[in-house]
Design an enzyme around this catalytic site. Sequence first.
Site, PDB file in Angstrom:
ATOM      1  N   GLU A   1       1.038  -1.030  -0.046  1.00 22.44           N
ATOM      2  CA  GLU A   1      -0.118  -0.174   0.124  1.00 22.44           C
ATOM      3  C   GLU A   1       0.490   0.941   0.086  1.00 22.44           C
ATOM      4  O   GLU A   1       0.608   2.185  -1.011  1.00 22.44           O
ATOM      5  CB  GLU A   1      -0.629   0.000   0.966  1.00 22.44           C
ATOM      6  CG  GLU A   1      -2.062   1.664   1.411  1.00 22.44           C
ATOM      7  CD  GLU A   1      -1.876   1.149   3.152  1.00 22.44           C
ATOM      8  OE1 GLU A   1      -3.382   0.502   3.264  1.00 22.44           O
ATOM      9  OE2 GLU A   1      -1.595   1.604   3.826  1.00 22.44           O
TER      10      GLU A   1
ATOM     11  N   ASP B   1      -5.639  -3.376  -2.420  1.00 25.21           N
ATOM     12  CA  ASP B   1      -5.505  -1.591  -2.471  1.00 25.21           C
ATOM     13  C   ASP B   1      -3.946  -1.264  -2.496  1.00 25.21           C
ATOM     14  O   ASP B   1      -4.096  -0.509  -3.449  1.00 25.21           O
ATOM     15  CB  ASP B   1      -5.754  -1.097  -1.058  1.00 25.21           C
ATOM     16  CG  ASP B   1      -5.251  -1.134  -0.263  1.00 25.21           C
ATOM     17  OD1 ASP B   1      -4.608  -1.712   0.274  1.00 25.21           O
ATOM     18  OD2 ASP B   1      -5.366  -0.274   1.208  1.00 25.21           O
TER      19      ASP B   1
END
Lengths: 369, 636
Positions: free
Chosen positions: A70, A127
Amino acid sequence: MNRRAALRTVASVGLFPLLGSTSAVAQSMPNSLAGPNQPLAEAWSAWKAAFLSPEGRVIDKLQQGASHSESQGYGLLMAALFHDNATFDAIYRWTEANLAIRSDALLAWRWLPNQAVSVADRNNATDGDLFYAWALVLHSRATGMLSLRRRATAIAESLVKNCVVEARDGSGRLLLTPAAEGFARKNAQIINPSYYMPRAMREIAAATGINALATCASDGEALMTDLATQGLMPDWIEVGTSGMTPAANMSDKNGYEAMRVALFLIWSGNAAHLAVADQVRAYLQAGTSGNLQNGEYVTVMDRKSGAVLETSTSLGYGALAAFSECASHSRFGAKIPFFRTDEQSYYPATLHLMTLIAQIVSAPECVPI
Amino acid sequence: MRLTGERQTAHLTLDIPALKPVEGVQLRYRNSINVQSSQSQILINVNGTPLPAVAPAAFEGFKTISVPSNLLVEGRNTITVQAKQAHRIFCGPKASFQIWTEFDLAQSGAIVSSTNLPTDANGFRMALAAQVGRYGRVTVRAAGEPPQTFMRTMSEKLSAASAGTQAITLVSEGLYANGAATHPIARITLRDNLPTPLEVRRGADGAEVLMLNPKAKDVLSALDKILPQSAPVPDIGKLMPGVATSLKELQFTDLNAYNRYTEQSLQFRLPNDWLILSSAKATLRLSYGFAADLPQSALMLVKVDGVTVRLLPLDTNGGKVQPPLDIRFPANILKSGVNNVTFVTIVPGNPPDRPCPKSDTPLMTILDGSSLLVPSSPRMKFIGMNSLVAALRPNQLVASRSAALQSHIEKLTTTLASSLRPISGIPPISDAQLKIVALDNLQNVSLAKLGVQPRTLENVFFGAPDTRAQASIENPDYGFFNASKLLFSLEAIGKKISDLAQPGDPPLKQWLANRRGKAALVLTDPKRPHKLSLIVPPNSDAAQIADAIARARLSSNAPRGQFSLLTEDGKWENWQDASAPPVLEEPLSLGNFRAVAGNFASWSPLYFVLLLFGLTVLSIVLALVFVISTRGKRKK
């Protein structure tokens, strides 16, 4: 052919239409973020000085000095947006060398320093992959480097293959799972609403032809509208045959995960989303409650009542709240704190900088005053 | 602000536009370790109401004295602070310097929670006053560089937030510039697309933010409502030559000396066209008194513009008001513009190695009925900048173009605009101009008329000594007769004659040879006496230079002559072209002839003698011609 296989087949040939998209045509970022006189040059320099190692590793000191897919994705995206080629190359090289170690195109979710095995768990974080692929798409567009687009396409394919599933609530929606493994339950799927970044998903879809991501983005926005009728966005939620219920042993609060939802929705051009309105209402309620000291910002709230459960003095959390309030009311000028890295750690500082990017891109009237 | 000595008083003003958000006033102070706490007091008086005396005890850091809010009024509040201090061990002038109470004015003032400050015009004005008082600068955030004309207008308007003797620096920042560790109290944000001309908001850091649309048509009129036209700065006392003027009329209020070393200073302004170079005398009629039985060697020095004109013993015949004493001193010590008279009282300790006896009576008092009489002069002056700086207005500033230093020049010009508030009673000079010039752009300033090259100024600013100008100093042991000795003697005689012809400053190049400074004011062309240039090097501090100019307008430490150098310690050193004669600005008449002749004679005794000699020779020749011609006629 099972559902996932069918899904993969459809995705690979790009047959999913861009249904219900709030931003059907993917937009590239404006040039105002690039160049030596770009408005966030000073903030970007400070961010790099504070959190980026020379070899391209984004360091989160509060998390044992870890680097996550991330954080690498966030860093790579900002380097792409600011046209900072040297930084982009460094982050890209380090990430490819240290996190791109799975059998598919996705990234291992965490790298820890000073360990015998730096990557103990090869699972991914959706993500992180999403932001990483988005950065590759943007940089490929800016530089014409087709290899980056091919890499982004591979990641998108792997995401759809491993992390996009159909909801079991009968809605037919596609869900973005938090990772390839570990979040499936019996007749249900745990999701993290803040892992949806609709703008990124649509731009990747447009650039790679993996249109399932765009569909998933629209489905996610619709799902979040349903969720908003229950209260604030949760950090985690289980979507199953009995609808949306709290996920066992996971945070049902509106906390450090869910705080990103409003930011990503506004950044995606969806400031009018119900989830944004609810979040703003909760921020305003907290602000007028008299329980917040000067310089304190809300970080964790109860989903149902909006009661403040945790606060922080990190400016980035204040930036999120002020930006959301301004963007949802279309008021000129926002009480977004000025960027600093000396009094906040990696996570709020990064959210702070991304808030400023989102403000310039999606809500130009909300300049910090 | 430091109050030094046995007793020292300061008057502070606090403007409070709206009382509601004010929670009180705090004064932060600390003492020197030499202050005997049990024998010392800090007395505070707020708008005429005294507070209980405070025993000074802040020896290890600043402490707070709180003033309750119920003593405050909306508008101007006067706070008088008096420190009465005793030394722990010693008594005398040296001990007097060792006892002090220091107030941190940046941390003193009205206490207003930023959240209670109203986001309106009053709130912004209060925040602005605090911002200027504490930091001396105001940040302007804008996308890109704000228009300079607008910045200059803002700077001029913001000057209302200061007393007029302090420059305000506008710091330009981008809209997304990183925040600072020190939170501002007020700032300005410019946005072209702001829907209204202006509005006051609160920033995330608690600052009152004046948001402005610089392109809105009526922004300036809207701005006038938030920042009204600043009132003129009150001038110091004006002295009318030829008329005995009391010290009271000259606004002298510091009458009593309580300290073993005390300086009481009076500043006054003489007319711009007043000039006396002759030996005419001015008279200070001093009415004063001093305590009885002051120790031996107690004395008072009377100084005029730094020159001691009288030493008065204070160790005999004390305990009463002395008969008025006429102190006559050469009027040519004075000059047009601001002058000062200083009374320095020195009273030794008796004994010096014990604390001074406690006393509430002054050691010396000057009666404000004392008067100063300065002889009138014909309207004369030297070409120079004496009157120019005090009369300058912000709209008379011109920023020159500079390839390398444009930003610096613009910044300095903007800062200067805040330091040129009109002074009460000093009219503007319509064609006056102050051009700010960077050192790299001296081709725009004709220094040749002053006999210097840009290189000379570079040496002044950057510290490299001008060896060529210093090279003439030598004193070899000559033989009985040789050519070098003769040459040296002739040079010495020539210099004596030159000094007699043009006494005063040497040529500018020579004058600058051993001087160093950080800025220079130059009047390059005597034919354009109102066109002034400010020359600055690249590393100059805009705020310091603007502050020095702001203070100079009301001080005897002011730029004069044709070239004035601002030194590192903030003094203006002035050069006057000795070859330029004084200019008479009224018709020559029988009434002023003597004074005018006296001024010219003093300006150049040699020229004056030569002139008289010429006139004498001419008279003789005319007489001879007359005698010879009339004798011839009689023979016929």
